[in-house]
Design a protein around this motif. Structure first.
Motif, PDB file in Angstrom:
ATOM      1  N   TYR A 217      19.554   5.269  -2.744  1.00 56.83           N
ATOM      2  CA  TYR A 217      19.078   4.593  -1.674  1.00 56.83           C
ATOM      3  C   TYR A 217      19.710   5.626  -0.334  1.00 56.83           C
ATOM      4  O   TYR A 217      18.174   5.636   0.376  1.00 56.83           O
TER       5      TYR A 217
ATOM      6  N   LYS B 230      22.726   5.170   4.879  1.00 56.24           N
ATOM      7  CA  LYS B 230      21.258   5.320   4.944  1.00 56.24           C
ATOM      8  C   LYS B 230      21.010   6.590   5.184  1.00 56.24           C
ATOM      9  O   LYS B 230      22.003   6.617   6.635  1.00 56.24           O
TER      10      LYS B 230
ATOM     11  N   GLU C 141      17.652  -1.658   0.118  1.00 59.00           N
ATOM     12  CA  GLU C 141      19.408  -1.654   0.532  1.00 59.00           C
ATOM     13  C   GLU C 141      20.026  -2.358  -0.721  1.00 59.00           C
ATOM     14  O   GLU C 141      20.477  -2.632  -1.149  1.00 59.00           O
TER      15      GLU C 141
END
Length: 536
Positions: A128, A107, A135
């Motif tokens: 992502y 992330k 996710e």
């Protein structure tokens, strides 16, 4: 390890090869899916007791053991307790914990430097990381509580190793993001008062700039290669190298890393030398060529310069006790790297003055030059040791080949800018230390197309289909010996046939251990497995 103010034990943030910044703590408290044997550099089970690979080499499936509990240390009661969920049920380690750990590292908000190793390898990870998808998009699937499946973008036989690294360790989502009975604690969850883990040791105390203490986890079930600890408590004390060495000599420390400037004295002391051991640091010093630059674009010149160097003599003169002479690039001790000069006696480059002179003679005849007319410059970062080594290289080249190499010493910032510039210097000193302990990190990640030293339009500007094919063979080969042979073939092309790189030194570290301590000595860059240690 130095438990100073720079220590980081968040698996997403810890530097991959920096034990001073907490990788050692992560290794003992949060074991990975797989683990590297610290003595043999062979891949072994971690929390995953087994794994398999799809026929196309893209999908890895990991099968976890189910009896590993999340545990916390309660300082107020001086005791370890199992972690419970909001329903009062004991939390056991599950595949979802590893999936969350990978996603959190990926992330963008986490700002993990280690994410760069994963974003282009795991299918969907790039999108992502960019925040384009949610996710559930990356191909990291929990098939059941104890089975994790990861799909990669291209075949890679080193992926099982990568899935054991710090940035893909399990992380406690309930503690970091919060749940019905926990407040979100993304910044402080790694402090001793909050930390929850599952490995052979627990974090007991962390006094910044003073000490870090780990204590045996009584709930760790143990396994053959990660046993229940024989030493109940480990403590690292913050002090500089010379102070630590003095404390060791007073009997106040059980183990100490010898500072580089004290290695010679330790080796010359009969008592201390008997307590000393050395092992690879997994760093290689080398020279790199801009293969499109004037003069060195000719392979004969590069080979002559490499063959003219007496590496054992250079090592003994400038880095005695701190390094071994390097005959190829990947440090022995890396997974997949050629294991030793004894096992691969014909691999790499050895000192051969006659062959060096013959190589250069062909170049000189073709261009009607004398040796002193060969225009060569070596660029290197400033520093006394670096200057002495550069002068030693130039001296050997002049003695063997008659060439006079100009030395271009630059401040570190300017040196880095020059190496990254377009074009890169004609010839420069390089140093590579592992990001992950596999030959792929040394060879492909550095010198393959698009690698750190071979980006587009600068660096070594190197392409040879034989080299790239050998890297592809290594990437697909699951058999350990055949994979090692594939990397050896790549090394042969890189450092011998084409001589785009001149390996110089394989660095090593020296440790002192009190006679009453029984230990293993890590060949994987100093990452120890203390649960195997004991008192004699």
């Amino acid at each position: 390890m130095d438990p100073g103010g720079g220590v980081v034990i968040d698996p997403a943030w810890v530097a991959l090869n920096n034990h001073a910044n907490g990788l050692q703590i992560v290794e003992e408290t949060l074991p990975g899916l797989t683990r590297i044997n610290e003595q043999t550099a062979q891949l072994e089970p971690g929390i995953a007791q087994a794994w398999n690979v799809s026929p196309d080499g893209l999908v890895y499936t990991f099968f976890l053991r189910g009896d590993v509990a999340w545990v916390r240390w309660d300082a107020s009661r001086n005791q370890a307790f199992p972690v419970e969920d909001c329903n009062g049920q004991q939390r056991f380690l599950r595949a979802e914990d590893f999936r969350y750990g990978i996603l959190r590292t990926l992330k963008a908000d986490t700002r993990s430097e280690a994410a760069s190793l994963l974003v282009n390898l795991i299918e969907g990870a790039d999108l992502y990381h960019q925040g384009v998808v949610e996710e559930d998009y990356p191909r990291i699937k929990v098939l059941d509580d104890l089975t994790l499946e990861v799909r990669f973008t291209e075949p890679g036989s080193h992926y099982a190793l990568l899935m054991g690294l710090a940035m893909v360790r399990a992380q406690p989502r309930w503690l970091i993001e919060g749940d019905d009975c926990h407040n979100a604690n993304p910044q402080q969850w790694t402090e001793a008062a909050y930390f929850q883990s599952y490995g052979p040791y627990l974090l007991k105390e962390w006094v910044t700039n003073t000490r870090i203490t780990l204590i045996e986890n009584p709930y760790w079930p143990g396994q053959d290669n990660i046993p229940k600890p024989r030493i109940s408590q480990l403590e690292w004390t913050a002090m500089d190298g010379q102070a630590a060495l003095a404390a060791y000599q007073r009997g106040e420390m059980d183990v100490v890393s010898v500072p580089p400037d004290a290695v010679a004295a330790v080796r010359g002391d009969p008592e201390l030398s008997a307590q000393a051991g050395s092992a690879p640091e997994l760093c290689t010093t080398y020279l790199a060529f801009n293969s499109q630059a004037a003069v060195v674009k000719d392979r004969r010149v590069r080979r002559a310069l490499s063959l003219a160097l007496d590496r054992p003599a250079l090592t003994a003169k400038f880095l005695d006790g701190l390094a071994d002479p390097a005959f190829w690039f990947s440090t022995p001790g890396l997974v997949g790297a050629p294991a030793s000069p004894e096992m691969f006696p014909d691999l790499g480059v050895r000192f051969d003055p006659q062959a060096a002179q013959d190589e250069l003679a062909g170049y000189l005849r073709e261009f009607a030059l004398q040796p002193e007319g060969v225009d060569l410059t070596l660029t290197f970062p400033e520093g006394e040791t670096q200057r002495k080594i550069a002068e030693g290289l130039a001296e050997q080249w002049q003695q063997v080949l008659g060439v006079r190499v100009k030395l271009d010493e630059k401040p570190l910032k300017d040196f880095r800018a020059a190496v990254a510039g377009v074009p890169a210097p004609q010839m420069w000193r390089g140093l590579h230390c592992y990001q992950y302990p596999d030959a792929n990190d040394f060879i492909k990640e550095e010198f393959g197309i698009g690698g750190a030293v071979n980006p587009n339009f600068t660096g070594i500007q190197y392409y040879n289909p034989a080299f790239e094919n050998a890297l592809s063979d290594a990437a697909r080969e699951l058999d350990g010996l055949r994979r090692m042979e594939a990397f050896a073939a790549a090394e042969h092309v890189l450092v011998d046939e084409d001589a785009v790189v001149i390996p110089l030194f394989w660095h090593k570290r020296t440790m002192l251990t009190q006679p009453y301590v029984w230990r293993t000595l890590s060949v994987i860059g100093g990452l120890e497995h203390y649960e195997k240690w004991g008192f004699q």
